[in-house]
Motif scaffolding. Sequence first.
Motif: not given
Length: 395
Positions: A69-75, A104-110, A133-144
């Motif tokens: 799925f390729s919408p304009a919103q990058s996220a 992880l944190f990607s639709y196909p994996s989930t 640790n470093w990866s989980l600190q990026q976009s921390k709330l969303k990933k948690q």
Amino acid sequence: MKILHVIPSVGLSRGGTSQAVLGLLRALRSQGVNVELATTNDDGEALLDVSLHQKVEYQHIPTWFFPRFSPAQSAIREFAFSKTLTTWLWNHIAEYDLVHVHALFSYPSTIAMAIARLKRVPYIHQPHGLLCNWSLQQSKLKKQLYLLLIERDNIRQSQFLQLTSVMEEQEVKQLALNVPSVVLPLGVSVADPIPHARTRLREQLKLPAEQPIILFMSRLHYKKGLEYLIPALGQLVDLPFTFVLAGNGTPDYEQEVDLLLNKAGIQTRTYRPGFVTGEFKDLLLQGSDFFALTSCSENFGMVVLEAMAAGLTTILTPGVALASVLEEQQLGYVPALDTNAIAETLRYCLESSDVARSVGDRARRFIFEHYTWEQIAKQIVQIYGNIAEPIKSFS
């Protein structure tokens, strides 16, 4: 035994993980394992030009591609949602004895893990550093939130986690997921030697015949520590060298890199080829003298293996998981993540090139003894058998 691997993308723009999975699957096929791959046509901002909804041979691997799925919103685009991948997994996942899920944190994996749970198909999860640790600190709330609400149950139902380094295993244990894990490194696909690579590279870059070349080859991202490496190189302007900065990033970060190079006074001795692949990538690896990766965090670092396999003198900072191997086996240099420490190490390498070159030669031999895909694939085949046989007997 029939194994399905699932990964969000195999696009070159996604870096080492995607290419490592392809290397693993080719090695598994050479061991006689019946493997297939399911993924999307994601390639970062672009889409891969591949046939969809049918099994195709992609880089010698039977592969099922489904539209992202390729919408304009990058996220949303980065999440790699694919409705038809979901439908295909629901209808076909039970045809496989085991599923090996990457990332992880990607639709196909989930969705692959969720459907495997519902269909009672055993699966392995390989997070490729995304639980560090470093990866989980990026976009921390969303990933948690994502981890708490969705991925924690997915991970806990996996047969085990396949991790690539002791450092990654130690950081994952802090999450108290209560899942068994196995540490198994990635392998390296060694390119064919390029005759007179050192001479050819200097001719192509219009450099003096004996000019030392320091290579950085990775995605341009703030976790890569260029704010330490580039100023460190700026302290060495009294010595001859050319810095090859191979990789690309977002336009905003590339502008920051430009500022760093200008401030360090090395813009005129820096060559920036952008993202490299194929023969030119091999030429850079085989024709350079030193490889430097000063990342804040790397759960493994495929390009490190490639540089070591090419015999380059390798300089890593402690956040790169393979740095511990370099130190223990005396295969390279591991300065602190500090500008002065990096500069001091690089100065020593430039001024003691014969010693540094002997270290690179030793690293090359070590890689061929311990990190080929053939060796790694044999270990994974044994793991697959240990999982599949008890489940088969129980059923």
